[in-house]
Design a protein around this motif. Structure first.
Motif, short mmCIF file in Angstrom:
data_model
loop_
_atom_site.label_atom_id
_atom_site.label_comp_id
_atom_site.label_asym_id
_atom_site.label_seq_id
_atom_site.Cartn_x
_atom_site.Cartn_y
_atom_site.Cartn_z
N PHE A 123 0.83 -1.20 0.00
CA PHE A 123 0.00 0.00 0.00
C PHE A 123 0.87 1.26 0.00
N TYR A 124 0.21 2.38 0.16
CA TYR A 124 0.82 3.72 0.00
C TYR A 124 0.13 4.60 1.03
N ALA A 125 0.25 4.20 2.34
CA ALA A 125 -0.66 4.66 3.38
C ALA A 125 -0.20 5.89 4.15
N SER A 126 1.03 6.37 3.91
CA SER A 126 1.54 7.53 4.63
C SER A 126 1.27 8.81 3.84
N GLU A 127 0.55 9.73 4.46
CA GLU A 127 0.28 11.01 3.78
C GLU A 127 1.58 11.79 3.56
N GLU A 128 2.47 11.73 4.52
CA GLU A 128 3.74 12.46 4.38
C GLU A 128 4.57 11.90 3.22
N HIS A 129 4.63 10.57 3.11
CA HIS A 129 5.38 9.96 2.01
C HIS A 129 4.75 10.30 0.66
N ALA A 130 3.43 10.16 0.57
CA ALA A 130 2.75 10.45 -0.69
C ALA A 130 2.91 11.92 -1.07
N THR A 131 2.87 12.79 -0.07
CA THR A 131 3.04 14.23 -0.32
C THR A 131 4.47 14.53 -0.79
N ARG A 135 5.47 16.11 -4.43
CA ARG A 135 6.25 17.34 -4.62
C ARG A 135 7.48 17.11 -5.48
N LEU A 136 8.08 15.91 -5.36
CA LEU A 136 9.24 15.60 -6.17
C LEU A 136 8.88 15.39 -7.63
N PHE A 137 7.78 14.67 -7.87
CA PHE A 137 7.43 14.26 -9.24
C PHE A 137 6.49 15.23 -9.94
N ARG A 138 5.68 15.97 -9.14
CA ARG A 138 4.70 16.89 -9.74
C ARG A 138 4.79 18.25 -9.05
N PRO A 139 5.92 18.93 -9.16
CA PRO A 139 6.14 20.16 -8.39
C PRO A 139 5.17 21.29 -8.73
N ASP A 140 4.52 21.23 -9.87
CA ASP A 140 3.63 22.32 -10.29
C ASP A 140 2.16 21.99 -10.10
N SER A 141 1.86 20.90 -9.36
CA SER A 141 0.46 20.54 -9.14
C SER A 141 0.28 20.04 -7.72
N ASP A 142 -0.96 19.72 -7.36
CA ASP A 142 -1.26 19.22 -6.03
C ASP A 142 -0.46 17.92 -5.79
N PRO A 143 0.27 17.83 -4.68
CA PRO A 143 1.09 16.63 -4.47
C PRO A 143 0.28 15.36 -4.28
N LEU A 144 -0.94 15.47 -3.75
CA LEU A 144 -1.79 14.29 -3.58
C LEU A 144 -2.77 14.20 -4.75
N LEU A 145 -2.82 13.04 -5.39
CA LEU A 145 -3.77 12.84 -6.47
C LEU A 145 -5.19 12.77 -5.91
N PRO A 146 -6.21 13.04 -6.73
CA PRO A 146 -7.58 13.17 -6.22
C PRO A 146 -8.11 11.96 -5.45
N ASN A 147 -7.62 10.75 -5.77
CA ASN A 147 -8.18 9.57 -5.11
C ASN A 147 -7.54 9.27 -3.77
N TRP A 148 -6.40 9.92 -3.44
CA TRP A 148 -5.56 9.43 -2.35
C TRP A 148 -6.27 9.45 -0.99
N LYS A 149 -7.08 10.45 -0.71
CA LYS A 149 -7.76 10.52 0.59
C LYS A 149 -9.12 9.82 0.59
N HIS A 150 -9.42 9.11 -0.48
CA HIS A 150 -10.68 8.38 -0.54
C HIS A 150 -10.50 6.87 -0.46
N LEU A 151 -9.29 6.39 -0.70
CA LEU A 151 -9.05 4.95 -0.64
C LEU A 151 -7.56 4.68 -0.41
N PRO A 152 -7.24 3.54 0.22
CA PRO A 152 -5.83 3.16 0.39
C PRO A 152 -5.28 2.65 -0.95
N VAL A 153 -4.43 3.44 -1.57
CA VAL A 153 -3.85 3.06 -2.86
C VAL A 153 -2.86 1.91 -2.64
#
Length: 407
Positions: A123-131, A135-153
């Protein structure tokens, strides 16, 4: 019940009576793998104990197997009964003389994979890690993708590449592409770790039967530490659009010792509040996490201390999401939390985060500096948790050393 053991030194260490983790070991004199329980710096041979009349007849056959799967499949009543019996045996000095003959020094035990891994999900369950990764991969957009807080990726890994602690890790090869360069094939130059906590399923389910988060303890036997080794350059090129594949499937290391859930009863803490509230199938009657203090050592130097208690998605929610579509559980299923990272720079659980994509090398003292893993590097992950009466237990460490890529 007393909380002290007659085994010398057990009470002062991470493997006292409050812990009693299970593993599989062999010795030079008896090379057949068998189940043991760790007490201090000793391993109690449960196969030998089951040869007599100590366990109930219906439990004994499980301890004649070469892995924990048979015992794990018996479910919570058997788990609790055996734990109670072992605690009494190792606490009551009347058993000391006879039971001492069943002990093997941990230093002389050759450890094996503790259970046969059925399926592996990460899984990908840490908000800090996902954020951080956003920030590293998408510096010009929201660091969390729209689904991240709705389901455990999460994603499905390869059970066949789950290996026990101490197994060397051969540097993987695959396709890589630099930002402006050509596509190349070769050894990963950005080899990384992921500091994780794994949950081991004991009781399976029928296909088509979802598991409620409140049924977590009815199915999950225990916890292991996990290092999900990651080849970031291979992963970056291949993961769009279907996610991780060769960048992660070459090796996942787990600890030798499985800590029973009951040993973590004192480590349960309230999990972070979720906003927005998750859908009904992910809502828990009692929302809890585990207070695990983790530590990462790189060539002997501590480089990070990730805290597990702050993980956004709980192990119960991960289990519920993994089965909500009707996917069955099998004894020996392993699912892991994904990288554990905290809000502080020294709490990041991957080297990708610690070095901020390789920009900021990590100082290893006399070992020089690193951005990603070099051949010969060794990484060890440990963790402690609160136990009864103000003490602590130490989960079985997971360690691995990098070997050069094959020619």
């Amino acid at each position: 019940m007393t909380t002290t053991s007659w085994v010398d030194g057990a009470d002062a260490g991470p493997f006292g009576l409050a812990h009693l983790p299970y593993g599989v070991f062999s010795t030079t004199k008896d090379p057949a793998p068998r189940i043991g329980v760790r007490i201090g710096e000793q391993v109690l041979d449960l196969r030998a104990l089951a040869t007599g009349t100590f366990f109930l007849p219906w439990i004994r056959p499980a301890f004649h197997e070469q892995g924990l799967n048979g015992f794990m499949a018996m479910g919570p009543p058997a788990w609790r009964l055996v734990r109670h019996q072992l605690t009494e045996l190792l606490a009551d000095r009347r058993h000391a003389d006879q039971s001492a003959t069943l002990l093997t020094p941990a230093s002389k035990a050759r450890m094996h994979l503790p259970f046969n891994v059925a399926d592996y999900v990460d899984f990908y369950a840490s908000e800090e890690h996902a954020t951080n990764l956003g920030r590293l991969f998408r510096p010009d957009s929201d660091p969390l993708l729209p689904n991240w807080k709705h389901l455990p990726v999460g994603y499905h890994g390869r059970a066949g590449t789950v290996v026990p602690s101490g197994t060397p890790v051969v540097r993987p090869r695959g396709q890589r592409k630099s930002k402006d360069g050509p596509i190349e094939f070769g050894a990963s130059a950005r080899l990384d770790i992921e500091t994780e906590v794994g949950f081991v399923v004991g009781v399976g389910t029928e296909l088509g039967t979802p598991v409620s988060p409140d049924a977590f303890a009815e199915h999950v036997f225990g916890v292991v530490l996990v290092n999900d080794w990651s080849a970031r350059d291979i992963q970056a090129w291949e993961y769009v659009p279907l996610g991780p594949f060769l960048g992660k499937s070459f090796a996942t290391s787990i600890g030798h010792w499985v800590t029973p859930l009951d040993a973590l009863a004192e480590a349960r803490v309230a999990a972070p509040v979720q906003d927005p509230a998750p859908l009904g199938y992910l809502q828990e009657t009692e929302r809890f996490a585990y207070d695990l203090s983790m530590s990462v050592h790189w060539n002997g130097t501590e480089v990070s201390r990730p805290p597990y208690r702050g993980m956004y998605w709980t192990p119960a929610q991960m289990l519920a999401h993994m089965t909500v579509n009707g996917a069955s559980l099998r004894t020996g299923d392993l699912y892991a939390s994904g990288t554990v990272s905290g809000p502080q720079p020294d709490q990041r659980g991957s080297f990708l985060e610690l070095t901020w994509g390789g920009r900021d090398p990590v100082d290893l003292g006399e070992g020089g500096t690193r951005t990603f893993l070099e051949d010969g590097d060794t990484v060890t992950i440990t963790a402690t948790a609160p136990s009864a009466e103000g003490g602590t237990i130490g989960l079985g460490e997971v360690t691995g050393t990098i070997l050069p890529a094959l020619d």
